[in-house]
Design a protein around this motif. Structure first.
Motif, PDB file in Angstrom:
ATOM      1  N   ALA A   1      37.287  50.510  37.492  1.00  0.00           N
ATOM      2  CA  ALA A   1      38.694  50.235  37.213  1.00  0.00           C
ATOM      3  C   ALA A   1      39.351  49.491  38.321  1.00  0.00           C
ATOM      4  N   GLY A   2      39.259  49.898  39.678  1.00  0.00           N
ATOM      5  CA  GLY A   2      39.874  49.121  40.568  1.00  0.00           C
ATOM      6  C   GLY A   2      39.504  47.802  40.609  1.00  0.00           C
ATOM      7  N   ARG A   3      38.367  47.298  40.183  1.00  0.00           N
ATOM      8  CA  ARG A   3      38.172  45.844  40.397  1.00  0.00           C
ATOM      9  C   ARG A   3      38.465  45.146  38.812  1.00  0.00           C
ATOM     10  N   VAL A   4      38.314  45.815  37.837  1.00  0.00           N
ATOM     11  CA  VAL A   4      38.794  45.016  36.546  1.00  0.00           C
ATOM     12  C   VAL A   4      40.243  45.025  36.503  1.00  0.00           C
ATOM     13  N   PHE A   5      41.070  45.936  37.130  1.00  0.00           N
ATOM     14  CA  PHE A   5      42.339  46.031  36.931  1.00  0.00           C
ATOM     15  C   PHE A   5      43.223  45.391  38.461  1.00  0.00           C
TER      16      PHE A   5
ATOM     17  N   GLY B   1      40.401  42.150  39.703  1.00  0.00           N
ATOM     18  CA  GLY B   1      40.956  41.375  38.572  1.00  0.00           C
ATOM     19  C   GLY B   1      40.130  41.257  37.371  1.00  0.00           C
ATOM     20  N   ALA B   2      40.732  41.253  36.257  1.00  0.00           N
ATOM     21  CA  ALA B   2      39.986  40.991  35.175  1.00  0.00           C
ATOM     22  C   ALA B   2      39.469  39.568  35.118  1.00  0.00           C
ATOM     23  N   ARG B   3      38.057  39.370  34.726  1.00  0.00           N
ATOM     24  CA  ARG B   3      37.564  37.979  34.657  1.00  0.00           C
ATOM     25  C   ARG B   3      37.333  37.152  33.225  1.00  0.00           C
ATOM     26  N   HIS B   4      37.143  38.190  32.300  1.00  0.00           N
ATOM     27  CA  HIS B   4      37.234  37.657  30.959  1.00  0.00           C
ATOM     28  C   HIS B   4      38.411  37.235  30.431  1.00  0.00           C
TER      29      HIS B   4
END
Lengths: 328, 341
Positions: A237-241, A249-252
Motif C-alpha cells: 500500500a505504501g508504494r501504490v499510494f 505512487g501508482a504506476r498503471h
C-alpha cells in the motif's frame, strides 16, 4: 510461503454470444497474517474473484482455468465435502449487503453459535457458548446482548455480529466483500479499525474488497487493483499510494486516473476528474490491454497483452507505457 | 462561483421537523426531533454543503426546504417570501424557482417516459413556451447542457435504457430547465461509480457558472463537500454544530465532532503520521436528544476536560470562531480549549 496462491484463475459466466470472462487469468496471493485490499469499479470482477476462492460462485459460473492453492491444497479440484470443511473452518466470508443477512427471528447469539455447532462438531455446548461470548466481546458487543434480536441493533452493530460469525470457527482467511459500504463515515472507521485489530490479534489473513481506494490505502498492507477481469496493478500500500519517500505512487494509468477521481483533503483543492468512456464489454472477446480505449497513453503496442512487471519493491503493474506513466 | 456578499436566496430560521415514531420497549409513539432548530443561509449562486451522518437530519432539512414535509416550527424564506405558510396555488407559483435532484436516479425518473418528455414536463406544467415545438427546443438545449449528446438521439430514449450516470444527467436537465435560483441536491453522486462522479459534478458546476444557480448540496461525504461547495454546514443530531468556508472548515475544524469527522476522512494515500479520532458509539436517537450539548455523550473534549457540568446543562449556540475570512462558527462551549492534548 503464501497462505493462498492463485495462478491463472479464469471464471466464466455463460453469455448470449459465448462465455463472459469475469476473471481472466489472474495471479494473486495472500500471505499468512497479511491484510490485502482488492479494489476496482463495479463489474471489474473483484467479487467473482474473491468468491472463486472458497468456490462460492453463483451456479452458472465456472472456473475454466487456473488453480487456487490454499494451505497446500488446490480448492478448484476439491470435492464438495472437502470444500465444506474448508469453508468456515479455514476460509470465511463477510458478504456484501450483510446488514440484511441476519435472520430476524433468531437471536444474534444463536446465529453465532450455529456455525460452531455445524462446522466444529467436537465442541461442547458450554465451550461453544463461551466462544460465542468471547467473539461478541472481541467485536465490541457486550456479551450480555447475545439474547437480543438483529432489529435491536444498528447497522454498524449488525456488521460487527457478521464479523463475529465469520470468526466463529477460527478461520485462517476472512474475505470481507464491501463490509463498510452502507455505513456512516464514523462507523466505517470503527469497523476498519476492528478488522485491522482482529487481524493482528488472531494472526488472520484478510481480503478486503472495496470500490473505494482511499479506504484500502489506510487499512491494507498490500493492494491489488482490478480492471475488466484482470489485475492491472498490485503492491505494498505504501508504494501504490505513494507515501513512501522516493519510490512511491501508482504506476498503471488506470490506478492513477482512479486516484484523481477522489478528492484528497491533504492536498490542493482541485476538482476531481472522471475517466471518460466505459469499461469494455466483456461479452465480446478481449485482447491486449483492457484499458487502452480509455487511456491517454495508448499506442499500437497496447493491442498486445501486457503482463505484470516489477517496478521495484514487489510493486507490479501491467502496462506497456510504464516509462511514460510517471506519477503526478 | 460568486465573489463578495450577495442577497440570500434562501434563509432558513429556527427550522424544526418532528416525527412521531415508535421506540422499542416504549408504549405508543414518541416525538423524534429530527431537525431541532436549524438556521441556514444560501446566497445567490453559492453552494452550501450540508454534511452529516445518517440520522443527522440533513435529508429532513432538504425535504422541508423543498416543502415536501411540513416543519414543526421555523421559517423558510426564499427570495424574501416565507414558504411555510404558503399552500396550493401560491406555493405552486414559487416551485419553479427551487428544484431538487434526488439521490437515486433509478427511482426518481418515470421509466415509461422518453428523456425528452421527462425534461419537457416542467415546461408543460408551468405553461412555459409558445408551442410544443418551442418546448422541444428548450428541452434539447437543456439535454445538451447536461452532457447528453446528441440531444435528439438521447431525447428519444426511454429513461430505463440509460445508465445511472445518464439518468442523473436527465434529472439535472429536468431540474435546471426552468432556470431555478436554488437547487437542492440530495446525495446526487453517492449511487454512482467513482469514475462517473466527476462528470455529474462538472455539469452541476457548469450550471452554477452559467446560470448562477445556488445549491444546497446534501452529502455524507465531507471531502466531496470540501471539493464542490463554497461553504459547509456540519449537522449533528438535528442541529448545525459548525459552519464555515470549505477550506476553513477542513483546515481548522473547531467543533470536536467536525475535528473527529475530518480526522477519519479516508484519503487515497497512506498516512501513518495522521492522528485519527474514531468516536465510539453511535449518534443517539433523535427521540432522546442528550441534555445540554447534544454531542457531549460522545465528545472526546468533554472527557478530556473532566466532564464539565456546563456541557451537560447548557445547550451551546453557534459562536464565531476566529478565522481569516470570517463566517466560521461553531457550537461548543470550549472552542478555545481545542488542541490542549
Amino acid at each position: 510461503m503464501s497462505l493462498l496462491e492463485i495462478r491463472g484463475l479464469t471464471v466464466a459466466y455463460p453469455g448470449k454470444h459465448g462465455d463472459v470472462l469475469a476473471v481472466d487469468g489472474v495471479d494473486f496471493s495472500i500471505g499468512k497474517g497479511e491484510f490485502v485490499g482488492l479494489a476496482g469499479e463495479s463489474g471489474c470482477g473483484k467479487t467473482t474473484m474473491a468468491m472463486a476462492i472458497p468456490n462460492l460462485l453463483p451456479r452458472n459460473a465456472r472456473i475454466t482455468a487456473g488453480s487456487v492453492v490454499f494451505d497446500g491444497a488446490d480448492l478448484t479440484t476439491m470435492d464438495e465435502d472437502g470444500l465444506r470443511t474448508v469453508r468456515w473452518n479455514e476460509i470465511s466470508v463477510v458478504f456484501q449487503g450483510a446488514l440484511n443477512a441476519l435472520n430476524p427471528v433468531h437471536t444474534v447469539g444463536s446465529q453465532i453459535l450455529e456455525p460452531i455447532r455445524v462446522h466444529d462438531r467436537g465442541t461442547s455446548e458450554a465451550e461453544a457458548r463461551s466462544r460465542m461470548e468471547e467473539l461478541l466481546e472481541a467485536v465490541g458487543i457486550p456479551a450480555g446482548r447475545a439474547g437480543d434480536f438483529p432489529h435491536q441493533f444498528s447497522g454498524g452493530m449488525r456488521q460487527r455480529v457478521m464479523i463475529a460469525m465469520a470468526l466463529a470457527c477460527r478461520p485462517q482467511l476472512v474475505i470481507a466483500d464491501e463490509p463498510i459500504t452502507a455505513l456512516d463515515v464514523m462507523t466505517q472507521a470503527q469497523i476498519l479499525d476492528l478488522l485491522r485489530s482482529l487481524c493482528d490479534r488472531y494472526g488472520l489473513s484478510m481480503l478486503l474488497i472495496s470500490h473505494d481506494l482511499s479506504v484500502l490505502a489506510q487499512t491494507c498492507d498490500r493492494v491489488a487493483v482490478m480492471y475488466a477481469g484482470r489485475i492491472v496493478e498490485t503492491g505494498p500500500a505504501g508504494r501504490v499510494f505513494g507515501s513512501d519517500e522516493h519510490h512511491g505512487g501508482a504506476r498503471h494509468p488506470y490506478t492513477q486516473r482512479l486516484l484523481r477521481a477522489y478528492p484528497n483533503i491533504r492536498r490542493e483543492r482541485v476538482f476531481i476528474e472522471g475517466i471518460p468512456g466505459y469499461p469494455p464489454d466483456l461479452t465480446q472477446p478481449q485482447s491486449g490491454c483492457r484499458f487502452r480505449a480509455r487511456c491517454d497513453l495508448a499506442i499500437d503496442k497496447c493491442a498486445e497483452e501486457p503482463t505484470l512487471v516489477d517496478v521495484g519493491g514487489d510493486h507490479r503493474a501491467a502496462c506497456w507505457r510504464l516509462d511514460q506513466a510517471v506519477t503526478s | 462561483m460568486t465573489g463578495g456578499p450577495a442577497e440570500p436566496v434562501l434563509s432558513v430560521e429556527g427550522l424544526e421537523v418532528h416525527y412521531r415514531v415508535r421506540v422499542p420497549g416504549q408504549r405508543g409513539k414518541v416525538t423524534a426531533r429530527a431537525v431541532d432548530g436549524v438556521d441556514l443561509v444560501v446566497h445567490a449562486g453559492e453552494t452550501l454543503a450540508l454534511v452529516g451522518e445518517s440520522g443527522s437530519g440533513k435529508t429532513s432539512i432538504a425535504n422541508a426546504v423543498m416543502r415536501l414535509i411540513e416543519p414543526a416550527a421555523g421559517r423558510i424564506v426564499f427570495d424574501g417570501i416565507d414558504l411555510v405558510p404558503l399552500r396550493g396555488r401560491a406555493l405552486r407559483k414559487m416551485r419553479p424557482h427551487f428544484q431538487m435532484i434526488f439521490q437515486d436516479p433509478f427511482e426518481s425518473l418515470d421509466p415509461r417516459r422518453t428523456v425528452l418528455d421527462t425534461v419537457m414536463e416542467p415546461l408543460v406544467i408551468n405553461g412555459i413556451g409558445e408551442s410544443a415545438d418551442d418546448r422541444r427546443k428548450l428541452a434539447l438545449v437543456a439535454l445538451a447542457r447536461a452532457g447528453l449528446t446528441p440531444p435528439e438521439r438521447m431525447g428519444a430514449r426511454f429513461t430505463h435504457q440509460l445508465s445511472g450516470g445518464q439518468r442523473q444527467r436527465v434529472a439535472i436537465a429536468a431540474a435546471m430547465i426552468l432556470e431555478p435560483a436554488l437547487v437542492v441536491a440530495d446525495e446526487p453522486v453517492s449511487m454512482l461509480d467513482v469514475s462517473l462522479r466527476a462528470g455529474i459534478l462538472t455539469v452541476m458546476a457548469d450550471m452554477r457558472d452559467r446560470l448562477g444557480v445556488a445549491y444546497l448540496f446534501i452529502t455524507h461525504d465531507l471531502s466531496l463537500a470540501w471539493m464542490f461547495a463554497d461553504r459547509i454546514a456540519v449537522v449533528y443530531l438535528g442541529r448545525v454544530v459548525e459552519e464555515g468556508t470549505s477550506a476553513d472548515l477542513i483546515d481548522s475544524p473547531a467543533h470536536p465532532y467536525t475535528r473527529a469527522l475530518v480526522s477519519v476522512i479516508p484519503v487515497p494515500e497512506t498516512s501513518r503520521d495522521a492522528q485519527r479520532t474514531v468516536l465510539s458509539g453511535e449518534t443517539p436517537n433523535p427521540s432522546a436528544i442528550p441534555s445540554g450539548c447534544r454531542f457531549h455523550t460522545r465528545c472526546p473534549l468533554y472527557r478530556e476536560l473532566g466532564e464539565p457540568a456546563r456541557c451537560r446543562e447548557v445547550d451551546p449556540m453557534l459562536a464565531e470562531v476566529h478565522s481569516v475570512v470570517g463566517g466560521h462558527r461553531a457550537a461548543c462551549h470550549f472552542i478555545d480549549q481545542q488542541g490542549v492534548s
